[in-house]
Design a protein around this motif. Structure first.
Motif, PDB file in Angstrom:
ATOM      1  N   GLN A 270       0.806  -1.226   0.124  1.00 36.70           N
ATOM      2  CA  GLN A 270      -0.015   0.024   0.072  1.00 36.70           C
ATOM      3  C   GLN A 270       0.871   1.266   0.055  1.00 36.70           C
ATOM      4  N   PHE A 271       1.841   1.377   0.686  1.00 35.39           N
ATOM      5  CA  PHE A 271       2.603   2.761   0.701  1.00 35.39           C
ATOM      6  C   PHE A 271       3.939   2.721   0.052  1.00 35.39           C
ATOM      7  N   CYS A 272       4.619   1.478  -0.391  1.00 36.76           N
ATOM      8  CA  CYS A 272       6.061   1.539  -0.918  1.00 36.76           C
ATOM      9  C   CYS A 272       6.021   1.208  -2.169  1.00 36.76           C
ATOM     10  N   VAL A 273       7.096   1.762  -2.935  1.00 37.16           N
ATOM     11  CA  VAL A 273       7.312   1.624  -4.515  1.00 37.16           C
ATOM     12  C   VAL A 273       9.041   1.035  -4.512  1.00 37.16           C
ATOM     13  N   SER A 274       9.250   0.122  -5.260  1.00 41.77           N
ATOM     14  CA  SER A 274      10.459   0.022  -5.811  1.00 41.77           C
ATOM     15  C   SER A 274      11.378   1.104  -6.125  1.00 41.77           C
ATOM     16  N   VAL A 275      12.601   1.070  -5.579  1.00 42.57           N
ATOM     17  CA  VAL A 275      13.485   2.025  -6.174  1.00 42.57           C
ATOM     18  C   VAL A 275      14.322   1.554  -7.164  1.00 42.57           C
ATOM     19  N   ALA A 276      14.467   2.473  -8.088  1.00 46.36           N
ATOM     20  CA  ALA A 276      15.162   1.678  -9.382  1.00 46.36           C
ATOM     21  C   ALA A 276      16.684   2.373  -9.013  1.00 46.36           C
ATOM     22  N   LYS A 277      17.656   1.214  -9.433  1.00 45.51           N
ATOM     23  CA  LYS A 277      19.264   1.270  -9.301  1.00 45.51           C
ATOM     24  C   LYS A 277      19.501   1.599  -7.866  1.00 45.51           C
ATOM     25  N   GLU A 279      21.271   0.031  -5.658  1.00 47.09           N
ATOM     26  CA  GLU A 279      22.510  -0.192  -5.479  1.00 47.09           C
ATOM     27  C   GLU A 279      23.402   0.685  -5.618  1.00 47.09           C
ATOM     28  N   ASP A 280      23.082   1.483  -6.809  1.00 44.85           N
ATOM     29  CA  ASP A 280      23.947   2.719  -6.876  1.00 44.85           C
ATOM     30  C   ASP A 280      23.574   3.868  -6.099  1.00 44.85           C
ATOM     31  N   LYS A 281      22.375   3.988  -5.793  1.00 38.74           N
ATOM     32  CA  LYS A 281      21.838   5.053  -5.092  1.00 38.74           C
ATOM     33  C   LYS A 281      22.006   5.091  -3.547  1.00 38.74           C
ATOM     34  N   TYR A 282      22.366   3.856  -3.082  1.00 40.93           N
ATOM     35  CA  TYR A 282      22.562   3.896  -1.694  1.00 40.93           C
ATOM     36  C   TYR A 282      23.800   2.993  -1.425  1.00 40.93           C
ATOM     37  N   ASN A 283      24.512   2.575  -2.319  1.00 37.11           N
ATOM     38  CA  ASN A 283      25.932   1.871  -2.141  1.00 37.11           C
ATOM     39  C   ASN A 283      25.663   0.651  -1.666  1.00 37.11           C
ATOM     40  N   LEU A 284      24.447  -0.251  -1.840  1.00 36.98           N
ATOM     41  CA  LEU A 284      24.285  -1.204  -1.360  1.00 36.98           C
ATOM     42  C   LEU A 284      24.919  -2.454  -2.142  1.00 36.98           C
ATOM     43  N   PRO A 285      25.364  -3.571  -1.546  1.00 42.53           N
ATOM     44  CA  PRO A 285      25.822  -4.495  -2.120  1.00 42.53           C
ATOM     45  C   PRO A 285      25.209  -5.269  -3.280  1.00 42.53           C
ATOM     46  N   ASN A 286      25.788  -6.009  -3.977  1.00 42.45           N
ATOM     47  CA  ASN A 286      25.200  -6.637  -5.341  1.00 42.45           C
ATOM     48  C   ASN A 286      23.899  -7.604  -4.555  1.00 42.45           C
ATOM     49  N   GLY A 287      22.884  -7.560  -5.400  1.00 42.25           N
ATOM     50  CA  GLY A 287      21.728  -8.487  -4.928  1.00 42.25           C
ATOM     51  C   GLY A 287      20.731  -8.035  -3.884  1.00 42.25           C
ATOM     52  N   PHE A 288      20.950  -6.791  -3.672  1.00 42.55           N
ATOM     53  CA  PHE A 288      19.904  -5.973  -2.841  1.00 42.55           C
ATOM     54  C   PHE A 288      18.982  -5.088  -3.562  1.00 42.55           C
ATOM     55  N   SER A 289      17.740  -4.838  -3.162  1.00 41.63           N
ATOM     56  CA  SER A 289      16.775  -3.797  -3.567  1.00 41.63           C
ATOM     57  C   SER A 289      16.142  -3.346  -2.342  1.00 41.63           C
ATOM     58  N   VAL A 290      15.623  -2.133  -2.751  1.00 37.70           N
ATOM     59  CA  VAL A 290      14.819  -1.156  -1.738  1.00 37.70           C
ATOM     60  C   VAL A 290      13.541  -0.899  -2.062  1.00 37.70           C
ATOM     61  N   LEU A 291      12.602  -0.981  -1.080  1.00 39.11           N
ATOM     62  CA  LEU A 291      11.145  -0.742  -1.056  1.00 39.11           C
ATOM     63  C   LEU A 291      10.989   0.560  -0.168  1.00 39.11           C
ATOM     64  N   SER A 292      10.734   1.735  -0.845  1.00 39.63           N
ATOM     65  CA  SER A 292      10.738   2.692   0.335  1.00 39.63           C
ATOM     66  C   SER A 292       9.295   3.679  -0.326  1.00 39.63           C
ATOM     67  N   GLU A 293       8.956   4.424   0.830  1.00 42.01           N
ATOM     68  CA  GLU A 293       7.795   5.274   0.794  1.00 42.01           C
ATOM     69  C   GLU A 293       8.389   6.759   0.890  1.00 42.01           C
ATOM     70  N   ILE A 294       9.205   7.034   1.678  1.00 42.79           N
ATOM     71  CA  ILE A 294       9.829   8.305   1.676  1.00 42.79           C
ATOM     72  C   ILE A 294      11.291   8.167   1.570  1.00 42.79           C
ATOM     73  N   ALA A 295      11.894   8.757   0.742  1.00 43.88           N
ATOM     74  CA  ALA A 295      13.277   8.653   0.157  1.00 43.88           C
ATOM     75  C   ALA A 295      14.002   9.475   1.476  1.00 43.88           C
ATOM     76  N   GLU A 296      13.831  10.248   2.063  1.00 49.23           N
ATOM     77  CA  GLU A 296      14.600  10.968   2.954  1.00 49.23           C
ATOM     78  C   GLU A 296      14.898   9.901   4.132  1.00 49.23           C
ATOM     79  N   ALA A 297      13.813   9.277   4.590  1.00 48.20           N
ATOM     80  CA  ALA A 297      14.030   8.407   5.526  1.00 48.20           C
ATOM     81  C   ALA A 297      14.598   6.971   5.406  1.00 48.20           C
TER      82      ALA A 297
END
Length: 463
Positions: A270-277, A279-297
């Motif tokens: 209901q609240f989140c969307v998948s963040v594109a790229k 790994e590059d945006k948050y410097n995450l290791p390979n194989g991880f993705s982020v579902l976020s509602e508010i980008a600053e949080a």
């Protein structure tokens, strides 16, 4: 008087005569009593004596036999002249041999053979296979059950000191199980540990979902389907207090589990969307993705310490889920709607995997990350724009829920109204009194006419 005496005498004489006549009739066969007794004695003697093969003369009445002539005596002597002309002399020895052959029974030749006691095991291969399967299953059950108990105890032994330093109560003291002290044994492969007694936290539940090593079929299917990827799982659920975090929803998860979590969990859907790229945006290791509602949080939560833990345990950590609108799993059937709004909780959930060969001491930094995130969520506050966006999202979700539930309530009200109308008609048909039935029918017609009329509003104008 004289006549009566004569009558009595005659009656007495007649009675005596009748009694004597009856007595004589009873003893009519008295002459034959001796002969019958003698015959009975002789019959008893013939029964007791053995039967003779030679000639036997039965004497029925001795007196009658004495009166018979000599011609009545039966002789047992063989007269050759009597059978003259019948083919010569009769050889008695041949006759005896013929009768003996005729009467002789056939002889049965019984051969004494040794019974065949050898067991043919190949005839019982199905039973042997079934018994071997049962033996293997029970051996695997015992070994798998003990292996899971050993893994649970090893996990608790390595984390117990850290948990006791951060929580007042660790484990369930009411349940005393010698095999798994502190753990609540849900099954042979699921163990849960409850911790409480910390600020900002209502409680923490650690659930170990181990491989079903006690189930031979599950082990076989796991090796065939997953191979070496099949591993044990630990899930840490922390229920936060009401003022422990701000209003936002986010999740850091592996790419394999991102789509599954997005479909299963209601708050992420209901609240989140998948963040594109991501790994590059948050410097995450390979194989991880982020579902976020508010980008600053999301940017504030993923700091250097979190990134270090993700890099070190990239093969173990499956998801880090933070939410203030956690309500559990989503309803898969879209037609069914919840009549009551589910309770929202503020949750922090971390899920990771391990194997039986993993050193449990190496997994302690993940538990330290849990305590670190609890403290950080308390300190972090959204900006004004972020707060407005979060409130707007929650208002949108509330309106969608009310809209869906309003439609279902209207359908339920219409169904209830139709049922009431059917009940009134049935009551009208079952009424025996004709006048009362007509009154009820007129009343129903007035109600229907009143409902069909357009609604008018009355306005009072004051001059």
């Amino acid at each position: 008087m004289r006549f009566s005496s004569i009558l009595c005498v005659t009656l007495l004489i007649s009675c005596i005569a009748s009694v004597s006549y009856c007595f004589e009739e009873d003893n009519e066969f008295a002459d034959f009593e001796f002969e019958e007794d003698q015959l009975e004695i002789k019959d008893e003697q013939t029964k007791t004596e053995p039967q003779k093969v030679e000639k036997v003369v039965v004497v029925e009445n001795t007196e009658s036999f004495n009166d018979l002539d000599d011609d009545g005596i039966v002789e047992d002597e063989f007269d050759q002249d009597e059978f003259e002309g019948f083919g010569g002399e009769v050889d008695m020895d041949d006759n005896k041999n013929f009768n003996s052959k005729k009467q002789a029974e056939p002889k049965l030749n019984i051969v004494n053979k040794v019974p065949y006691n050898r067991v043919l095991w190949h005839n019982y291969w199905i039973e042997l296979l079934f018994i071997c399967g049962l033996v293997v299953y029970f051996i695997n059950y015992t070994m798998g059950k003990n292996k899971n108990i050993k893994i649970a105890n090893a996990w608790l032994l390595s984390h117990r000191s850290f948990l006791e330093d951060n929580f007042a109560l660790v484990g369930d003291d009411t349940k005393k199980d010698e095999s798994t002290p502190g753990f609540i044994k849900e099954s042979d492969s699921i163990y849960s540990l409850w911790c409480s007694g910390r600020t900002l936290v209502e409680g923490m539940l650690v659930e170990l979902k181990l491989i079903k090593r006690q189930d031979l079929l599950s082990i076989t299917m796991g090796h065939l389907l997953f191979g070496k990827k099949n591993a044990d799982q630990a899930q840490i659920k922390v229920e936060l207090s009401k003022d422990s975090m701000d209003t936002f929803v986010m999740a850091i998860c592996s790419k394999k589990s991102a789509s599954r979590l997005f479909k299963e969990l209601t708050d992420l859907k209901q609240f989140c969307v998948s963040v594109a790229k991501s790994e590059d945006k948050y410097n995450l290791p390979n194989g991880f993705s982020v579902l976020s509602e508010i980008a600053e949080a999301t940017s504030a939560i993923i700091d250097s310490r979190v990134l270090a833990i993700l890099s070190k345990y990239s093969n173990s950590i499956e998801s880090i889920h933070i939410s203030d609108q956690y309500s559990g799993l989503a309803i898969q059937d879209q037609d069914t709607q919840q009549a009551v709004k589910p309770e929202m909780k503020k949750m922090l959930i971390i899920t990771y995997t391990f194997t039986d060969k993993t050193d449990m001491e190496e997994l302690k930094p993940i538990m330290q990350l849990v305590i670190y995130l609890i403290e950080k969520l308390k300190r972090y506050k959204l900006s004004r724009e972020g707060k407005m966006k979060a409130d707007k999202n929650r208002q949108r979700v509330e309106e969608e829920y009310l809209k869906n539930t309003h439609q279902s309530r209207m359908e339920a009200a219409a169904l209830k109204k139709e049922e009431k109308r059917k009940a009134d008609k049935e009551k009208l048909m079952n009424e025996d009194n004709v006048e009362k039935q007509l009154r009820m029918e007129k009343k129903m017609k007035r109600k229907d006419a009143k409902k069909s009329m357009p609604k008018m509003k009355s306005m009072n104008i004051h001059l």
